[in-house]
Enzyme design. Structure first.
Site, PDB file in Angstrom:
ATOM      1  N   GLN A  67      94.729 -46.409  85.345  1.00 12.75           N
ATOM      2  CA  GLN A  67      95.914 -46.429  84.932  1.00 12.75           C
ATOM      3  C   GLN A  67      96.838 -47.884  85.295  1.00 12.75           C
ATOM      4  O   GLN A  67      96.626 -48.127  86.458  1.00 12.75           O
ATOM      5  CB  GLN A  67      96.884 -45.438  85.092  1.00 12.75           C
ATOM      6  CG  GLN A  67      98.247 -45.472  84.339  1.00 12.75           C
ATOM      7  CD  GLN A  67      99.100 -44.391  84.555  1.00 12.75           C
ATOM      8  OE1 GLN A  67      99.583 -44.105  85.787  1.00 12.75           O
ATOM      9  NE2 GLN A  67      99.738 -43.404  83.635  1.00 12.75           N
ATOM     10  N   CYS A  97     106.336 -43.517  84.121  1.00  9.27           N
ATOM     11  CA  CYS A  97     106.668 -43.171  85.586  1.00  9.27           C
ATOM     12  C   CYS A  97     108.311 -43.682  85.797  1.00  9.27           C
ATOM     13  O   CYS A  97     108.890 -44.692  85.278  1.00  9.27           O
ATOM     14  CB  CYS A  97     105.818 -44.031  86.505  1.00  9.27           C
ATOM     15  SG  CYS A  97     106.221 -43.783  88.334  1.00  9.27           S
ATOM     16  N   LYS A 136     100.338 -43.850  78.149  1.00 14.18           N
ATOM     17  CA  LYS A 136     100.945 -42.396  78.645  1.00 14.18           C
ATOM     18  C   LYS A 136     102.597 -42.565  78.557  1.00 14.18           C
ATOM     19  O   LYS A 136     102.664 -43.686  79.310  1.00 14.18           O
ATOM     20  CB  LYS A 136     100.503 -41.991  80.022  1.00 14.18           C
ATOM     21  CG  LYS A 136     100.944 -40.685  80.343  1.00 14.18           C
ATOM     22  CD  LYS A 136     100.298 -40.202  81.899  1.00 14.18           C
ATOM     23  CE  LYS A 136     100.841 -38.578  82.068  1.00 14.18           C
ATOM     24  NZ  LYS A 136     101.972 -38.784  82.320  1.00 14.18           N
ATOM     25  N   HIS A 168     104.032 -37.069  78.013  1.00 14.77           N
ATOM     26  CA  HIS A 168     104.724 -36.168  78.825  1.00 14.77           C
ATOM     27  C   HIS A 168     105.765 -35.636  78.391  1.00 14.77           C
ATOM     28  O   HIS A 168     106.751 -36.475  77.824  1.00 14.77           O
ATOM     29  CB  HIS A 168     104.903 -36.668  80.157  1.00 14.77           C
ATOM     30  CG  HIS A 168     105.460 -35.795  81.293  1.00 14.77           C
ATOM     31  ND1 HIS A 168     105.550 -36.206  82.383  1.00 14.77           N
ATOM     32  CD2 HIS A 168     106.122 -34.831  80.939  1.00 14.77           C
ATOM     33  CE1 HIS A 168     106.292 -35.274  83.125  1.00 14.77           C
ATOM     34  NE2 HIS A 168     106.577 -34.324  82.493  1.00 14.77           N
ATOM     35  N   ASN A 208     101.244 -33.458  78.102  1.00 12.68           N
ATOM     36  CA  ASN A 208     101.133 -33.434  79.539  1.00 12.68           C
ATOM     37  C   ASN A 208     102.663 -32.656  79.589  1.00 12.68           C
ATOM     38  O   ASN A 208     103.772 -32.773  78.919  1.00 12.68           O
ATOM     39  CB  ASN A 208     101.188 -34.809  79.993  1.00 12.68           C
ATOM     40  CG  ASN A 208     101.404 -34.620  81.706  1.00 12.68           C
ATOM     41  OD1 ASN A 208     102.088 -35.567  81.989  1.00 12.68           O
ATOM     42  ND2 ASN A 208     100.923 -33.956  82.273  1.00 12.68           N
ATOM     43  N   ARG A 231      99.780 -31.552  88.837  1.00 14.82           N
ATOM     44  CA  ARG A 231      99.710 -30.807  90.048  1.00 14.82           C
ATOM     45  C   ARG A 231      99.150 -29.801  89.997  1.00 14.82           C
ATOM     46  O   ARG A 231      98.532 -29.255  91.173  1.00 14.82           O
ATOM     47  CB  ARG A 231     101.337 -30.463  90.436  1.00 14.82           C
ATOM     48  CG  ARG A 231     102.094 -31.740  90.975  1.00 14.82           C
ATOM     49  CD  ARG A 231     103.719 -31.485  90.851  1.00 14.82           C
ATOM     50  NE  ARG A 231     104.148 -31.389  89.353  1.00 14.82           N
ATOM     51  CZ  ARG A 231     105.519 -30.930  89.117  1.00 14.82           C
ATOM     52  NH1 ARG A 231     105.979 -30.419  90.000  1.00 14.82           N
ATOM     53  NH2 ARG A 231     105.845 -30.598  87.773  1.00 14.82           N
TER      54      ARG A 231
END
Length: 337
Positions: A67, A97, A136, A168, A208, A231
């Site tokens: 990534q 992020c 992503k 996500h 995600n 996680r």
């Protein structure tokens, strides 16, 4: 390189300070089929930094994707080419992020506001490498309307040649929430990602966020092409034992996490001989055997002794013995059975 949608059926999310090369090898010993992702690496670091330290990986990790973080198309193209030369199977661009670090660098989730720039980045990487190039992203940031933001990003990157999109299914709040809070507080919107898949039937779409069980993964696979978990895959490696048989119909590499760790020991020995500290490897193993007899003693032993100077593989073997001993049936139990 032909793109196979099955590649994205199950993957482990890139997680800073967690999905390093040692964790990835241990994860691979639990699942042959999982697509593994590196921690995010910035394009500038790859171009100017210690490439072996940043990009080196064990051959057993395949399939493994790198990534990248960045927003300069030319720089990302150069970095993608270097990653291809290292032997990665995919290059992924981080558009999700929310940390201060990536905001200050004008990449990550803040790129949700600039789909045209992301498209130029994807196009530049596609021109530089033959590997799949994926993105992503989030469903939006701050006050963006999620459907509008997500669909604008998808249209832009698909038109630029992106081979898959991993979403996500939460907004990221760049102002007011910490990176940790951004993983839990913004509500999940799975339905929006399902709608995206219906709108882009020819593009692999993976989802995600908040997916922690095999049943939940199977439910999602009724709507999208793949699931990515984070996680849950880190704190409960035993979950990965179920991935190959339940999601791919093939046996897991080993019949238990205990057997997988036994197979991990030669890797540990090899890395110790190259100067790696034992604690840098065993920190990824502390969540193993959670809830089972001997798990607490196992964790305490690793935490206490792996950090000591000269610690070697015997520390791990002794920790495993604490778990093994806890499972040994007592003589009186056998007699009364």
């Amino acid at each position: 390189m032909p793109v196979k949608p099955e590649s994205w059926r199950f993957s482990i999310a890139p997680m800073m300070e967690w999905t390093d090369r040692h964790y990835r090898v241990l994860a691979r010993l639990h699942s042959r089929k999982a697509l593994l992702y590196t921690e995010m690496v910035t394009s500038a670091a790859i171009i100017h930094g210690d490439r072996e330290r940043l990009l080196g990986f064990d051959a057993s990790e395949h399939p493994v994707a790198v990534q990248l973080g960045g927003s300069n198309p030319d720089e990302l193209a150069r970095a993608a080419k270097i990653c291809a030369e290292f032997g990665y199977d995919e290059v992924n661009l981080n558009v999700g992020c929310p940390s201060d670090r990536v905001q200050n660098g004008a990449f990550g989730a803040c790129l949700m506001r600039e789909p045209d720039l992301v498209a130029r980045c994807v196009a530049a990487m596609k021109q530089a490498v033959t590997l799949p190039v994926t993105v992503k992203c989030r469903i939006g940031v701050d006050d963006q309307e999620p459907r509008e933001a997500l669909f604008a990003m998808a249209r832009a990157v698909v038109d630029a040649g992106a081979d898959a999109l991993i979403v996500h299914a939460r907004k990221a709040w760049l102002k007011g929430l910490s990176p940790k809070e951004n993983r839990d507080i913004p509500p999940l919107d799975y339905a929006l990602v399902h709608e995206l898949k219906r709108a882009f039937p020819g593009t692999p779409i993976a989802i995600n966020g908040g997916i922690e069980t095999i049943d939940a993964m199977q439910d999602q696979l009724e709507h999208v092409d793949g699931v990515m978990i984070g996680r849950a895959a880190y704190h409960n490696l035993s979950l990965l034992q179920e991935v190959d048989p339940q999601l791919f119909g093939v046996p897991a590499p080993h019949d238990s996490s205990r057997a997988a760790v036994s197979a991990f020991l030669p890797y540990i020995e090899r890395n110790l001989s190259q100067g790696v500290r034992l604690a840098d490897i065993t920190r990824h193993m502390l969540g193993l055997f959670a809830g089972r007899p001997g798990a607490r003693a196992y964790r305490r032993h690793l935490a206490t002794f792996a950090v000591k100077r000269g610690a070697d593989v015997r520390v791990v073997e002794d920790a495993l013995a604490l778990v093994d001993h806890a499972f040994v049936p007592r003589v009186e139990d056998c007699l009364s059975a």
